[in-house]
Design a protein around this motif. Structure first.
Motif, PDB file in Angstrom:
ATOM      1  N   ARG A   1      -3.821   5.081 -12.446  1.00  0.00           N
ATOM      2  CA  ARG A   1      -4.344   5.109 -11.065  1.00  0.00           C
ATOM      3  C   ARG A   1      -4.419   3.674 -10.519  1.00  0.00           C
ATOM      4  O   ARG A   1      -4.985   2.778 -11.164  1.00  0.00           O
ATOM      5  CB  ARG A   1      -5.741   5.731 -11.035  1.00  0.00           C
ATOM      6  N   LEU A   2      -3.879   3.492  -9.312  1.00  0.00           N
ATOM      7  CA  LEU A   2      -3.865   2.184  -8.654  1.00  0.00           C
ATOM      8  C   LEU A   2      -4.833   2.189  -7.473  1.00  0.00           C
ATOM      9  O   LEU A   2      -4.758   3.066  -6.617  1.00  0.00           O
ATOM     10  CB  LEU A   2      -2.458   1.884  -8.108  1.00  0.00           C
ATOM     11  N   PHE A   3      -5.695   1.186  -7.427  1.00  0.00           N
ATOM     12  CA  PHE A   3      -6.588   0.966  -6.289  1.00  0.00           C
ATOM     13  C   PHE A   3      -6.028  -0.237  -5.533  1.00  0.00           C
ATOM     14  O   PHE A   3      -6.018  -1.354  -6.061  1.00  0.00           O
ATOM     15  CB  PHE A   3      -8.012   0.699  -6.773  1.00  0.00           C
ATOM     16  N   ILE A   4      -5.519   0.001  -4.324  1.00  0.00           N
ATOM     17  CA  ILE A   4      -4.751  -1.028  -3.622  1.00  0.00           C
ATOM     18  C   ILE A   4      -5.436  -1.459  -2.336  1.00  0.00           C
ATOM     19  O   ILE A   4      -5.722  -0.641  -1.456  1.00  0.00           O
ATOM     20  CB  ILE A   4      -3.328  -0.516  -3.305  1.00  0.00           C
ATOM     21  N   GLY A   5      -5.672  -2.771  -2.220  1.00  0.00           N
ATOM     22  CA  GLY A   5      -6.189  -3.331  -0.978  1.00  0.00           C
ATOM     23  C   GLY A   5      -5.500  -4.648  -0.699  1.00  0.00           C
ATOM     24  O   GLY A   5      -4.736  -5.150  -1.523  1.00  0.00           O
ATOM     25  N   GLY A   6      -5.757  -5.219   0.475  1.00  0.00           N
ATOM     26  CA  GLY A   6      -5.215  -6.531   0.808  1.00  0.00           C
ATOM     27  C   GLY A   6      -4.339  -6.494   2.045  1.00  0.00           C
ATOM     28  O   GLY A   6      -4.532  -5.692   2.953  1.00  0.00           O
ATOM     29  N   LEU A   7      -3.333  -7.376   2.041  1.00  0.00           N
ATOM     30  CA  LEU A   7      -2.516  -7.617   3.235  1.00  0.00           C
ATOM     31  C   LEU A   7      -1.034  -7.455   2.908  1.00  0.00           C
ATOM     32  O   LEU A   7      -0.625  -7.743   1.793  1.00  0.00           O
ATOM     33  CB  LEU A   7      -2.768  -9.041   3.743  1.00  0.00           C
ATOM     34  N   ALA A   8      -0.248  -7.037   3.825  1.00  0.00           N
ATOM     35  CA  ALA A   8      -0.664  -6.470   5.094  1.00  0.00           C
ATOM     36  C   ALA A   8      -0.452  -4.952   5.031  1.00  0.00           C
ATOM     37  O   ALA A   8       0.492  -4.491   4.416  1.00  0.00           O
ATOM     38  CB  ALA A   8       0.157  -7.061   6.245  1.00  0.00           C
ATOM     39  N   THR A   9      -1.321  -4.217   5.706  1.00  0.00           N
ATOM     40  CA  THR A   9      -1.259  -2.751   5.669  1.00  0.00           C
ATOM     41  C   THR A   9       0.147  -2.221   5.926  1.00  0.00           C
ATOM     42  O   THR A   9       0.622  -1.318   5.231  1.00  0.00           O
ATOM     43  CB  THR A   9      -2.182  -2.168   6.751  1.00  0.00           C
ATOM     44  N   ASP A  10       0.810  -2.781   6.946  1.00  0.00           N
ATOM     45  CA  ASP A  10       2.080  -2.235   7.413  1.00  0.00           C
ATOM     46  C   ASP A  10       3.297  -2.827   6.710  1.00  0.00           C
ATOM     47  O   ASP A  10       4.432  -2.452   7.029  1.00  0.00           O
ATOM     48  CB  ASP A  10       2.216  -2.374   8.939  1.00  0.00           C
ATOM     49  N   TYR A  11       3.098  -3.716   5.753  1.00  0.00           N
ATOM     50  CA  TYR A  11       4.225  -4.280   4.998  1.00  0.00           C
ATOM     51  C   TYR A  11       4.004  -4.130   3.498  1.00  0.00           C
ATOM     52  O   TYR A  11       4.398  -3.154   2.884  1.00  0.00           O
ATOM     53  CB  TYR A  11       4.510  -5.737   5.427  1.00  0.00           C
ATOM     54  N   CYS A  12       3.351  -5.095   2.890  1.00  0.00           N
ATOM     55  CA  CYS A  12       3.260  -5.036   1.431  1.00  0.00           C
ATOM     56  C   CYS A  12       2.448  -3.850   0.939  1.00  0.00           C
ATOM     57  O   CYS A  12       2.833  -3.188  -0.017  1.00  0.00           O
ATOM     58  CB  CYS A  12       2.686  -6.341   0.872  1.00  0.00           C
ATOM     59  N   VAL A  13       1.331  -3.577   1.592  1.00  0.00           N
ATOM     60  CA  VAL A  13       0.499  -2.464   1.118  1.00  0.00           C
ATOM     61  C   VAL A  13       1.266  -1.153   1.254  1.00  0.00           C
ATOM     62  O   VAL A  13       1.372  -0.378   0.290  1.00  0.00           O
ATOM     63  CB  VAL A  13      -0.851  -2.417   1.874  1.00  0.00           C
ATOM     64  N   LEU A  14       1.853  -0.905   2.414  1.00  0.00           N
ATOM     65  CA  LEU A  14       2.596   0.341   2.638  1.00  0.00           C
ATOM     66  C   LEU A  14       3.744   0.500   1.642  1.00  0.00           C
ATOM     67  O   LEU A  14       3.900   1.548   1.006  1.00  0.00           O
ATOM     68  CB  LEU A  14       3.149   0.374   4.067  1.00  0.00           C
ATOM     69  N   ASN A  15       4.556  -0.541   1.497  1.00  0.00           N
ATOM     70  CA  ASN A  15       5.733  -0.420   0.627  1.00  0.00           C
ATOM     71  C   ASN A  15       5.353  -0.314  -0.845  1.00  0.00           C
ATOM     72  O   ASN A  15       6.026   0.368  -1.621  1.00  0.00           O
ATOM     73  CB  ASN A  15       6.688  -1.585   0.890  1.00  0.00           C
ATOM     74  N   THR A  16       4.264  -0.952  -1.223  1.00  0.00           N
ATOM     75  CA  THR A  16       3.788  -0.844  -2.602  1.00  0.00           C
ATOM     76  C   THR A  16       3.264   0.567  -2.874  1.00  0.00           C
ATOM     77  O   THR A  16       3.531   1.151  -3.930  1.00  0.00           O
ATOM     78  CB  THR A  16       2.694  -1.894  -2.865  1.00  0.00           C
ATOM     79  N   VAL A  17       2.552   1.118  -1.902  1.00  0.00           N
ATOM     80  CA  VAL A  17       2.025   2.482  -2.052  1.00  0.00           C
ATOM     81  C   VAL A  17       3.179   3.496  -2.116  1.00  0.00           C
ATOM     82  O   VAL A  17       3.166   4.410  -2.944  1.00  0.00           O
ATOM     83  CB  VAL A  17       1.045   2.827  -0.911  1.00  0.00           C
ATOM     84  N   ARG A  18       4.185   3.317  -1.269  1.00  0.00           N
ATOM     85  CA  ARG A  18       5.355   4.210  -1.334  1.00  0.00           C
ATOM     86  C   ARG A  18       5.957   4.221  -2.735  1.00  0.00           C
ATOM     87  O   ARG A  18       6.185   5.280  -3.327  1.00  0.00           O
ATOM     88  CB  ARG A  18       6.444   3.716  -0.371  1.00  0.00           C
ATOM     89  N   ASP A  19       6.221   3.028  -3.263  1.00  0.00           N
ATOM     90  CA  ASP A  19       6.839   2.947  -4.591  1.00  0.00           C
ATOM     91  C   ASP A  19       5.916   3.516  -5.656  1.00  0.00           C
ATOM     92  O   ASP A  19       6.360   4.221  -6.571  1.00  0.00           O
ATOM     93  CB  ASP A  19       7.195   1.497  -4.922  1.00  0.00           C
ATOM     94  N   ALA A  20       4.634   3.208  -5.546  1.00  0.00           N
ATOM     95  CA  ALA A  20       3.676   3.694  -6.547  1.00  0.00           C
ATOM     96  C   ALA A  20       3.652   5.218  -6.581  1.00  0.00           C
ATOM     97  O   ALA A  20       3.646   5.835  -7.651  1.00  0.00           O
ATOM     98  CB  ALA A  20       2.275   3.152  -6.250  1.00  0.00           C
ATOM     99  N   ARG A  21       3.664   5.833  -5.411  1.00  0.00           N
ATOM    100  CA  ARG A  21       3.651   7.301  -5.372  1.00  0.00           C
ATOM    101  C   ARG A  21       4.957   7.861  -5.948  1.00  0.00           C
ATOM    102  O   ARG A  21       4.942   8.824  -6.693  1.00  0.00           O
ATOM    103  CB  ARG A  21       3.423   7.794  -3.937  1.00  0.00           C
ATOM    104  N   HIS A  22       6.084   7.226  -5.590  1.00  0.00           N
ATOM    105  CA  HIS A  22       7.364   7.724  -6.111  1.00  0.00           C
ATOM    106  C   HIS A  22       7.453   7.546  -7.619  1.00  0.00           C
ATOM    107  O   HIS A  22       8.124   8.313  -8.306  1.00  0.00           O
ATOM    108  CB  HIS A  22       8.540   7.042  -5.396  1.00  0.00           C
ATOM    109  N   LEU A  23       6.752   6.535  -8.144  1.00  0.00           N
ATOM    110  CA  LEU A  23       6.744   6.298  -9.590  1.00  0.00           C
ATOM    111  C   LEU A  23       5.718   7.182 -10.300  1.00  0.00           C
ATOM    112  O   LEU A  23       5.614   7.153 -11.520  1.00  0.00           O
ATOM    113  CB  LEU A  23       6.449   4.817  -9.870  1.00  0.00           C
ATOM    114  N   GLY A  24       4.952   7.927  -9.543  1.00  0.00           N
ATOM    115  CA  GLY A  24       4.045   8.907 -10.137  1.00  0.00           C
ATOM    116  C   GLY A  24       2.613   8.452 -10.349  1.00  0.00           C
ATOM    117  O   GLY A  24       1.831   9.156 -10.991  1.00  0.00           O
ATOM    118  N   TYR A  25       2.250   7.298  -9.821  1.00  0.00           N
ATOM    119  CA  TYR A  25       0.859   6.845  -9.948  1.00  0.00           C
ATOM    120  C   TYR A  25      -0.025   7.568  -8.938  1.00  0.00           C
ATOM    121  O   TYR A  25       0.413   7.907  -7.835  1.00  0.00           O
ATOM    122  CB  TYR A  25       0.750   5.336  -9.678  1.00  0.00           C
ATOM    123  N   GLU A  26      -1.264   7.805  -9.343  1.00  0.00           N
ATOM    124  CA  GLU A  26      -2.279   8.179  -8.359  1.00  0.00           C
ATOM    125  C   GLU A  26      -2.640   6.917  -7.607  1.00  0.00           C
ATOM    126  O   GLU A  26      -2.768   5.844  -8.214  1.00  0.00           O
ATOM    127  CB  GLU A  26      -3.533   8.717  -9.060  1.00  0.00           C
TER     128      GLU A  26
END
Ligand code: VGL
Ligand code: ZN
Length: 204
Positions: free
Chosen positions: A139-164
């Motif tokens: 499980r990944l707890f993700i915060g920081g900058l920027a919502t619409d760039y690094c956070v969004l793209n990291t969350v996309r990859d994390a979900r595709h890789l199967g992380y909560e």
């Protein structure tokens, strides 16, 4: 007030083994006074410090990512890219904010380190996934900058890789090049199954 996010109630949460805190790009250039300042970027630092405290108190790992560009990176205006010069490796602007209280054993992940490649996701071109897998992280707890760039793209990859994924809704801020980018990013992350939490939802 925005209807897109108002309908998304942050949930109650607690941390457990297999969790990691991913502090995203809290670097001087992304904070007020920096070359690519994100509005309110400094507001998230004390909040992230409290999340860090929660993870440290439970003996859980903290990771910090940083945008770590070579000089003349392809994303800079002079190279035809969309951004001013920012986060050049080794410069003051690329340093983590002095007010961010990272534990000494923080794992640092540097991204977008190659001259010819942009990388908004912290998974792209890094060993983040391998390190998380090796550490038994689910499980990944993700915060920081920027919502619409690094956070969004990291969350996309994390979900595709199967992380909560838990998005720290009170500890992210958007660049908002186009008004509404941050709101749309938050809606997309939710649609991908990422869950929104805030400090106030922490189970005692
Ligand atoms: C980022 C803009 C330019 C980010 C990086 O990591 O969010 N945004 N470079
Ligand atoms: Zn960058």
């Amino acid at each position: 007030m925005n209807p897109t996010t108002d309908t998304l109630d942050p949930e109650r949460w607690h941390v457990q083994p297999g969790d990691v805190l991913l502090v995203t790009d809290i670097q001087n250039d992304f904070l007020p006074g920096g070359s690519l300042a994100v509005a309110g970027g400094d507001d998230v630092v004390p909040i992230l410090n409290r999340y860090i405290g929660e993870f440290v108190a439970h003996g859980l790992p903290v990771y910090a990512t940083r945008d770590w560009h070579p000089e003349g990176h392809c994303s800079f205006h002079a190279q035809g890219g969309p951004w001013p010069v920012h986060c050049v490796a080794g410069t003051q602007g690329a340093e983590f904010a002095a007010t961010l209280r990272l534990p000494t054993d923080t794992t640092v992940i540097s991204k977008a380190t190659l001259w010819g490649q942009e990388a908004y996701s912290s998974f792209q071109g890094t060993d983040l996934n391998g390190r998380l897998r090796a550490g038994g992280i689910r499980r990944l707890f993700i915060g920081g900058l920027a919502t619409d760039y690094c956070v969004l793209n990291t969350v996309r990859d994390a979900r595709h890789l199967g992380y909560e994924v838990f998005v720290l809704a009170d500890a992210i801020r958007a660049v908002d090049v186009h008004p509404g980018d941050g709101q749309r990013a938050e809606a997309e992350m939710t649609s991908l199954g990422a869950r929104r939490i805030t400090l106030s939802g922490r189970a005692a």
